[in-house]
Design an enzyme around this catalytic site. Sequence first.
Site, PDB file in Angstrom:
ATOM      1  CG  HIS A  60      -6.857  -3.210  10.087  1.00 50.89           C
ATOM      2  ND1 HIS A  60      -5.525  -2.582  10.277  1.00 50.89           N
ATOM      3  CD2 HIS A  60      -6.856  -4.246   9.083  1.00 50.89           C
ATOM      4  CE1 HIS A  60      -4.767  -3.539   9.312  1.00 50.89           C
ATOM      5  NE2 HIS A  60      -5.596  -4.475   8.714  1.00 50.89           N
ATOM      6  CB  SER A  94      -0.533  -3.863   7.925  1.00 54.64           C
ATOM      7  OG  SER A  94      -1.847  -3.033   7.776  1.00 54.64           O
ATOM      8  CB  CYS A 101       0.880  -6.475  14.059  1.00 55.78           C
ATOM      9  SG  CYS A 101       2.019  -5.234  13.650  1.00 55.78           S
ATOM     10  CE1 TYR A 139       1.532  -7.080  -3.578  1.00 56.49           C
ATOM     11  CE2 TYR A 139       0.589  -6.087  -1.807  1.00 56.49           C
ATOM     12  CZ  TYR A 139       1.371  -6.911  -2.321  1.00 56.49           C
ATOM     13  OH  TYR A 139       1.765  -7.922  -1.461  1.00 56.49           O
ATOM     14  CE  LYS A 163      -6.949  -3.826   5.125  1.00 60.92           C
ATOM     15  NZ  LYS A 163      -5.650  -4.243   5.278  1.00 60.92           N
ATOM     16  NE  ARG A 212      -2.374  -1.597   3.564  1.00 58.14           N
ATOM     17  CZ  ARG A 212      -1.677  -0.553   4.516  1.00 58.14           C
ATOM     18  NH1 ARG A 212      -1.505   0.752   4.322  1.00 58.14           N
ATOM     19  NH2 ARG A 212      -1.010  -0.952   5.517  1.00 58.14           N
ATOM     20  CG  ASP A 214      -7.097  -7.424   6.851  1.00 53.15           C
ATOM     21  OD1 ASP A 214      -6.269  -7.080   7.745  1.00 53.15           O
ATOM     22  OD2 ASP A 214      -7.409  -6.549   5.766  1.00 53.15           O
TER      23      ASP A 214
HETATM   24  P1  GTP Z   1      -2.342  -7.521   7.497  1.00 54.10           P
HETATM   25  O1  GTP Z   1      -2.919  -8.905   6.607  1.00 54.10           O
HETATM   26  O2  GTP Z   1      -1.198  -7.031   6.866  1.00 54.10           O
HETATM   27  O3  GTP Z   1      -3.361  -6.875   7.958  1.00 54.10           O
HETATM   28  O4  GTP Z   1      -1.513  -8.403   8.519  1.00 54.10           O
HETATM   29  P2  GTP Z   1      -1.982  -9.416   9.934  1.00 54.10           P
HETATM   30  O5  GTP Z   1      -1.982  -8.717  11.314  1.00 54.10           O
HETATM   31  O6  GTP Z   1      -2.892 -10.517   9.241  1.00 54.10           O
HETATM   32  O7  GTP Z   1      -0.487 -10.112   9.891  1.00 54.10           O
HETATM   33  P3  GTP Z   1      -0.028 -11.634  10.051  1.00 54.10           P
HETATM   34  O8  GTP Z   1      -0.974 -12.571  11.022  1.00 54.10           O
HETATM   35  O9  GTP Z   1       0.163 -12.383   8.693  1.00 54.10           O
HETATM   36  O10 GTP Z   1       1.319 -11.410  10.833  1.00 54.10           O
HETATM   37  C1  GTP Z   1       2.437 -11.295  10.298  1.00 54.10           C
HETATM   38  C2  GTP Z   1       3.853 -11.086  11.021  1.00 54.10           C
HETATM   39  O11 GTP Z   1       3.392 -11.201  12.407  1.00 54.10           O
HETATM   40  C3  GTP Z   1       4.735 -12.462  10.784  1.00 54.10           C
HETATM   41  O12 GTP Z   1       5.855 -11.694  10.644  1.00 54.10           O
HETATM   42  C4  GTP Z   1       4.728 -13.235  11.956  1.00 54.10           C
HETATM   43  O13 GTP Z   1       5.639 -14.150  12.230  1.00 54.10           O
HETATM   44  C5  GTP Z   1       4.467 -12.364  13.153  1.00 54.10           C
HETATM   45  N1  GTP Z   1       3.647 -12.906  14.225  1.00 54.10           N
HETATM   46  C6  GTP Z   1       2.325 -13.352  14.314  1.00 54.10           C
HETATM   47  N2  GTP Z   1       1.990 -13.516  15.597  1.00 54.10           N
HETATM   48  C7  GTP Z   1       3.088 -13.567  16.315  1.00 54.10           C
HETATM   49  C8  GTP Z   1       3.156 -13.808  17.694  1.00 54.10           C
HETATM   50  O14 GTP Z   1       2.473 -14.195  18.459  1.00 54.10           O
HETATM   51  N3  GTP Z   1       4.472 -13.516  18.296  1.00 54.10           N
HETATM   52  C9  GTP Z   1       5.413 -13.084  17.218  1.00 54.10           C
HETATM   53  N4  GTP Z   1       6.720 -12.850  17.854  1.00 54.10           N
HETATM   54  N5  GTP Z   1       5.303 -12.567  15.879  1.00 54.10           N
HETATM   55  C10 GTP Z   1       4.027 -12.938  15.537  1.00 54.10           C
HETATM   56  C1  SPV Z   2      -2.860  -4.564   5.113  1.00 56.33           C
HETATM   57  O1  SPV Z   2      -1.795  -4.001   4.682  1.00 56.33           O
HETATM   58  O2  SPV Z   2      -3.062  -4.411   6.193  1.00 56.33           O
HETATM   59  C2  SPV Z   2      -3.435  -5.706   4.389  1.00 56.33           C
HETATM   60  C3  SPV Z   2      -2.964  -6.008   3.162  1.00 56.33           C
HETATM   61  O3  SPV Z   2      -4.078  -6.535   5.003  1.00 56.33           O
HETATM   62  S1  SPV Z   2      -3.737  -4.876   1.754  1.00 56.33           S
HETATM   63  O4  SPV Z   2      -4.750  -5.407   1.487  1.00 56.33           O
HETATM   64  O5  SPV Z   2      -2.520  -4.547   0.838  1.00 56.33           O
HETATM   65  O6  SPV Z   2      -4.111  -3.702   2.639  1.00 56.33           O
HETATM   66 MN    MN Z   3      -4.961  -5.716   6.978  1.00 57.49          MN
END
Ligand code: GTP
Ligand code: SPV
Ligand code: MN
Length: 583
Positions: free
Chosen positions: A227, A249, A251, A198, A207, A70, A278
């Site tokens: 979110h 994002s 996290c 993208y 979003k 983004r 999400d």
């Molecule tokens: P968006 O799709 O971007 O909104 O993100 P999301 O919040 O769904 O992210 P996602 O669950 O894919 O998290 C990705 C990152 O967080 C990766 O690098 C994971 O390894 C890390 N992660 C997720 N859960 C944990 C946790 O409990 N501990 C740690 N240390 N890292 C975590």
């Molecule tokens: C985020 O960035 O929080 C995502 C991926 O979930 S996107 O759809 O690109 O916003």
């Molecule tokens: Mn997201």
Amino acid sequence: MTSKLAALDRWVNDVAATTRPATIHWCDGSDTEYQALVQQMLQTGDLIELNQQTHPGCYLHRSNPSDVARVEHLTFVCTEHEEDAGPNNHWMAPADAHAKIDALFEGCMEGRTMYVIPYCMGPIDSPLSRCGVEITDSPYVVANMRTMTRMGAASLTRIEREGRFVKGLHSTGELDPERRFIMHFPEELTIKSYGSGYGGNALLGKKCHALRIASFQARREGWLAEHMLIVGIENPQGKTHYVAAAFPSACGKTNLAMLIPPEGYRQNGWRVWTVGDDICWMHPGEDGRLYAINPEAGFFGVAPGTSEKSNPNALTSISHDTIFTNVAVTADNQPWWEGLPGTPVTDWQGRPYDPANGPAAHPNSRFTVSAKQCPTWSPKAEEAQGVPISAIVFGGRRPSLLPLVMEARDWAHGVLMGAAMGSETTAAATGAVGVLRRDSMAMKPFCGYHYGDYFTHWLSFDKPGAKLPKIFHVNWFRKGKDGKFLWPGFGENLRVIEWMIDRVDGKARGVETPIGTLPAAGELKLDGLALSRDTMAELLDLDTSGWQTELHAIGEYLDSFGNRLPSRLRQEQLRVHQALHTP
Ligand code: GTP
Ligand code: SPV
Ligand code: MN
């Protein structure tokens, strides 16, 4: 084809007159249509076939290397009055924004197909769902929208019945970062996006619609567009509590939404149900509780770090019928990213893998997969009335200060916890990674209006008769002196959630502190975890002087919203600040 809805027909014709495509294709969402699109993209190179023995129905898309995330600096909220967009958004006057972006759309689809995508965010028969139509020249966008939304004939029928829909116009354009804008006109229920193919820039249901436009609508109509992931936690007695959690994002939302309980929990009969990873739309129900739906139908998840250890449910989901974007590939043509076993031979840009070029998979590489492929997909996710929310969780990447978990004393304190959220930036948006920034409710890039008004809106849910969820704040990312994460995270996070549920059910007492209620000694179940007493103490300690500095910074941050900041929130910040100074 045309539509029975004159307003839709007129808009499609107007867009075609500007963009001048060779043909117009109205998407019906069928399998035949999807397969034809895939075949076409395999021919043009938009998709690359992956190993069909190991990954049937899986394809790789490589985006332009300048178009991998983004672009917050090119994203605008174009309200009539500048102050309505707030300091949290970039603003442009609607007339100027239309003029600027319409010039880019002029003739941009010449010689190509223009796709019309009717979609529904949320279950087709849910009164909580909202519809939109995206017009795009990108078959990759069509394929992704088919997975991420309820797209096609049924949505068109609903749109024609309701007569109301969000208009989204998209073109991949020349992919020139100088000619790239993502513009929102919330007052016109309109989105225009040019120059990026993208994810969040181009899949306009996600979003742009389900957060920026929907948050604006939600404020007017009395609900919340957030979110957040939504997860059902079923205890050994068979009772399921639904939890919604806002993390910025990349996290950990997808990970928590698909959590696999630690061994002992599994044996005792705990189960976890995925409702969303999400986006969460929450409406007050007749009984005063908040009911949530996931407006999406698929996952656009972060690939790197997804492994058998961290997220086996995601790995199972993406073993077939998945589109991968910007991952690496192995010698036998399987998708690969950092965290998986095996070795990459080709990196995300299609070059022979060389560690000197950085990671093999782009840090924001993603998978697009239907939610139905998730082994823990909740049957309740398809229900029209949504699921009742027992707890709301805020969290971010905070290497220090923020404890593993704390609970807000009441709704207003919880809103303060959400507003004060901070997190280190990630690869999900272009720009520096690892910089601490405030990201209230994980909505900094997604709130379609003034954050001050947004906080007021959040506070407004606390009214007589409301049975609101408890609010918590977690931090899975606290680091020790050695720079390593103190908490094991992932499946083990269920231990923290169990404590939250015990609090909801009145089974855990907790300890009250100025910053909120923390688990009392022995209340977090840690059996089977190799965590030292010192580590646990560090994860739950309260550094009073550090918190005084933090509260001061929160106060300054709140003041940046000027006279639109609800005084109730500033009072709450003062209350906590004073409590920290009271011996
Ligand atoms: P968006 O799709 O971007 O909104 O993100 P999301 O919040 O769904 O992210 P996602 O669950 O894919 O998290 C990705 C990152 O967080 C990766 O690098 C994971 O390894 C890390 N992660 C997720 N859960 C944990 C946790 O409990 N501990 C740690 N240390 N890292 C975590
Ligand atoms: C985020 O960035 O929080 C995502 C991926 O979930 S996107 O759809 O690109 O916003
Ligand atoms: Mn997201």
